[in-house]
Design a protein around this motif. Structure first.
Motif, PDB file in Angstrom:
ATOM      1  N   UNK A   1      -4.785  61.676 142.742  1.00 49.47           N
ATOM      2  CA  UNK A   1      -5.616  61.613 143.944  1.00 49.47           C
ATOM      3  C   UNK A   1      -5.915  60.162 144.323  1.00 49.47           C
ATOM      4  N   UNK A   2      -5.744  59.853 145.592  1.00 48.83           N
ATOM      5  CA  UNK A   2      -6.212  58.586 146.166  1.00 48.83           C
ATOM      6  C   UNK A   2      -7.214  58.942 147.257  1.00 48.83           C
ATOM      7  N   UNK A   3      -8.192  58.069 147.460  1.00 52.25           N
ATOM      8  CA  UNK A   3      -9.229  58.349 148.442  1.00 52.25           C
ATOM      9  C   UNK A   3      -9.436  57.170 149.373  1.00 52.25           C
ATOM     10  N   UNK A   4      -9.969  57.459 150.540  1.00 50.86           N
ATOM     11  CA  UNK A   4     -10.323  56.421 151.498  1.00 50.86           C
ATOM     12  C   UNK A   4     -11.493  56.910 152.337  1.00 50.86           C
ATOM     13  N   UNK A   5     -12.408  56.005 152.646  1.00 45.06           N
ATOM     14  CA  UNK A   5     -13.576  56.373 153.447  1.00 45.06           C
ATOM     15  C   UNK A   5     -13.344  56.161 154.939  1.00 45.06           C
ATOM     16  N   UNK A   6     -12.175  55.666 155.298  1.00 39.53           N
ATOM     17  CA  UNK A   6     -11.930  55.335 156.699  1.00 39.53           C
ATOM     18  C   UNK A   6     -10.452  55.536 157.028  1.00 39.53           C
ATOM     19  N   UNK A   7     -10.130  56.225 158.116  1.00 36.89           N
ATOM     20  CA  UNK A   7      -8.728  56.446 158.477  1.00 36.89           C
ATOM     21  C   UNK A   7      -7.921  55.163 158.652  1.00 36.89           C
ATOM     22  N   UNK A   8      -8.554  54.110 159.159  1.00 38.07           N
ATOM     23  CA  UNK A   8      -7.828  52.849 159.337  1.00 38.07           C
ATOM     24  C   UNK A   8      -7.394  52.297 157.981  1.00 38.07           C
ATOM     25  N   UNK A   9      -8.310  52.357 157.004  1.00 37.44           N
ATOM     26  CA  UNK A   9      -7.958  51.922 155.653  1.00 37.44           C
ATOM     27  C   UNK A   9      -6.903  52.846 155.053  1.00 37.44           C
ATOM     28  N   UNK A  10      -6.996  54.141 155.376  1.00 39.39           N
ATOM     29  CA  UNK A  10      -6.008  55.099 154.869  1.00 39.39           C
ATOM     30  C   UNK A  10      -4.618  54.773 155.404  1.00 39.39           C
ATOM     31  N   UNK A  11      -4.537  54.332 156.631  1.00 40.32           N
ATOM     32  CA  UNK A  11      -3.237  53.946 157.197  1.00 40.32           C
ATOM     33  C   UNK A  11      -2.654  52.751 156.459  1.00 40.32           C
ATOM     34  N   UNK A  12      -3.507  51.817 156.048  1.00 41.45           N
ATOM     35  CA  UNK A  12      -3.030  50.694 155.238  1.00 41.45           C
ATOM     36  C   UNK A  12      -2.553  51.181 153.875  1.00 41.45           C
TER      37      UNK A  12
ATOM     38  N   UNK B   1       3.831  65.539 139.297  1.00 44.22           N
ATOM     39  CA  UNK B   1       2.423  65.623 139.673  1.00 44.22           C
ATOM     40  C   UNK B   1       2.284  65.347 141.171  1.00 44.22           C
ATOM     41  N   UNK B   2       1.940  66.350 141.985  1.00 41.19           N
ATOM     42  CA  UNK B   2       1.755  66.120 143.421  1.00 41.19           C
ATOM     43  C   UNK B   2       0.688  65.077 143.699  1.00 41.19           C
ATOM     44  N   UNK B   3       0.933  64.266 144.716  1.00 39.82           N
ATOM     45  CA  UNK B   3       0.038  63.165 145.065  1.00 39.82           C
ATOM     46  C   UNK B   3      -0.707  63.521 146.347  1.00 39.82           C
ATOM     47  N   UNK B   4      -2.020  63.348 146.323  1.00 39.01           N
ATOM     48  CA  UNK B   4      -2.865  63.772 147.442  1.00 39.01           C
ATOM     49  C   UNK B   4      -3.745  62.613 147.894  1.00 39.01           C
ATOM     50  N   UNK B   5      -3.782  62.397 149.205  1.00 45.55           N
ATOM     51  CA  UNK B   5      -4.676  61.411 149.804  1.00 45.55           C
ATOM     52  C   UNK B   5      -5.813  62.148 150.493  1.00 45.55           C
ATOM     53  N   UNK B   6      -7.052  61.775 150.160  1.00 45.48           N
ATOM     54  CA  UNK B   6      -8.233  62.407 150.755  1.00 45.48           C
ATOM     55  C   UNK B   6      -8.989  61.364 151.572  1.00 45.48           C
ATOM     56  N   UNK B   7      -9.292  61.704 152.830  1.00 47.20           N
ATOM     57  CA  UNK B   7      -9.971  60.774 153.731  1.00 47.20           C
ATOM     58  C   UNK B   7     -11.244  61.432 154.254  1.00 47.20           C
ATOM     59  N   UNK B   8     -12.381  60.800 153.987  1.00 44.20           N
ATOM     60  CA  UNK B   8     -13.665  61.348 154.453  1.00 44.20           C
ATOM     61  C   UNK B   8     -14.684  60.222 154.407  1.00 44.20           C
ATOM     62  N   UNK B   9     -15.485  60.082 155.457  1.00 44.97           N
ATOM     63  CA  UNK B   9     -16.484  59.013 155.476  1.00 44.97           C
ATOM     64  C   UNK B   9     -17.712  59.357 154.649  1.00 44.97           C
ATOM     65  N   UNK B  10     -17.822  60.605 154.201  1.00 39.93           N
ATOM     66  CA  UNK B  10     -18.930  61.031 153.346  1.00 39.93           C
ATOM     67  C   UNK B  10     -18.522  60.787 151.894  1.00 39.93           C
ATOM     68  N   UNK B  11     -19.112  59.779 151.252  1.00 35.79           N
ATOM     69  CA  UNK B  11     -18.705  59.406 149.900  1.00 35.79           C
ATOM     70  C   UNK B  11     -18.964  60.520 148.889  1.00 35.79           C
TER      71      UNK B  11
END
Length: 344
Positions: free
Chosen positions: A28-39, A1-11
């Motif tokens: 799918x994993x999501x993050x609203x902020x690139x800094x949090x995505x880096x973590x 199952x391919x794993x995808x990270x989605x980053x967007x400040x628009x919830x």
């Protein structure tokens, strides 16, 4: 199952993309902020990153630059989401090493087509096209070779998950677990009938037997969402997951095999419920330490929805609400549940 990270400040966009891709069979994993995505990327390595271009504090292009400068993350395929006004940014992004872009607005078909094409170029395909996925959290579904299995009977589906949970069983163990109210002869007869229906639903080789013991065939090797949930929960309890990953993990929990009322399924539900409560406690502590008291309050409230007698969660909820100045802190201190009211 391919794993995808989605980053967007628009919830709203984030939720839409997450739902579309999850239904298409992606993790799918999501993050609203690139800094949090880096973590998040410190503990989660995706097969593809999808990022909005214009975001506060750090743009999608700056996020891309940081990924391309990171030795372990530099080769991850990266897709930009952009509006018409951001075409110049897209050109810059492609020069920085973005692999593709998808213009907004887009349809679900636009999104899945673009992602499938990018994953194929990266040598990845959906596991469901050649393997098997067993989903028991909040649903009861098996996907095999890209299609949902059509079960001959509901009990055949239950027997499949029972074998998945117990690995190898005798006919009597399975009969006693699935038909505890029946006498031995009747339960044994029902087991063999259901086993036949399970094989009809999948294949004659789906269940193997030796020395009067039964197990799923090793070549099926289903990806089991419960197993993955518990593995990640163990990592969380060891302190290996960040707040965003914890937030995503607790949303994966759901009522196990809805519609199944066998005692063995109740045992699994009790086990998973305790795991979820532990996760919510870890997430609440992480949110408090990060100064995210509103998030901490939400985690405590979710825990209390499961166990309304949890004194540590009542205390944590009252403390978090008091910190953010929410007047419902008084209700929490009095142990009054108002769960019809959102904390948002």
């Amino acid at each position: 199952m391919p794993r995808i990270l989605v980053v967007d400040d628009d919830s709203a966009i984030l939720k839409l993309v997450s739902v579309i891709l999850s239904r298409a069979g992606h993790e799918v994993r999501t993050s609203t902020h690139p800094v949090e995505a880096l973590d998040l990327l410190k503990v989660f390595t995706p097969d593809l990153v999808i990022s909005d271009v214009v975001m506060p504090y750090m743009t999608g292009l700056e996020f891309l630059e940081k990924l391309r400068a990171h030795e372990q993350l530099s080769a991850i395929p990266f897709m930009l989401l952009s509006s018409h006004a951001e075409r110049g940014d897209v050109r810059r992004g492609m020069n920085l090493g973005a692999d593709d872009y998808l213009p907004k607005p887009f349809t679900p078909q636009d999104l899945t087509t673009a992602i499938d094409a990018r994953l194929r170029r990266a040598g990845l395909t959906l596991q469901g096209e050649s393997g098997m996925q067993a989903k028991g959290l909040g649903t009861a579904q098996v996907v095999w070779k890209g299609n949902a299995v059509s079960w001959v009977s509901r009990k055949a589906l239950e027997l499949f998950f029972y074998l998945l949970e117990h690995k190898e069983v005798t006919s009597w163990e399975a009969a006693e677990a699935l038909w505890p109210e029946k006498d031995e002869a009747r339960a044994s007869s029902l087991f063999h009938t259901t086993l036949h229906r399970l094989r009809r639903s999948l294949s004659n080789e789906a269940v193997v037997s030796a020395n009067r013991r039964y197990a799923l065939a090793s070549d099926l090797n289903p990806e089991y969402d419960v197993q993955r949930f518990e593995l990640l929960a163990a990592q969380a309890e060891q302190g290996s997951l960040g707040l965003e990953e914890l937030r995503e993990l607790v949303t994966q929990y759901g009522h196990y095999l809805p519609g199944t009322d066998s005692p063995w399924a109740d045992d699994v539900r009790a086990r998973l419920e305790q795991k979820q409560l532990s996760l919510l406690g870890v997430a609440a502590r992480a949110a408090t330490e990060a100064g995210r008291d509103r998030d901490a309050a939400q985690f405590h409230q979710r825990a209390l929805a499961i166990d309304p007698m949890s004194e540590p969660d009542w205390q944590g909820l009252a403390r978090a609400l008091d910190t953010i100045g929410d007047p419902r802190a008084r209700l929490a201190a009095q142990r009054e549940a108002w769960w019809a009211v959102d904390l948002d």
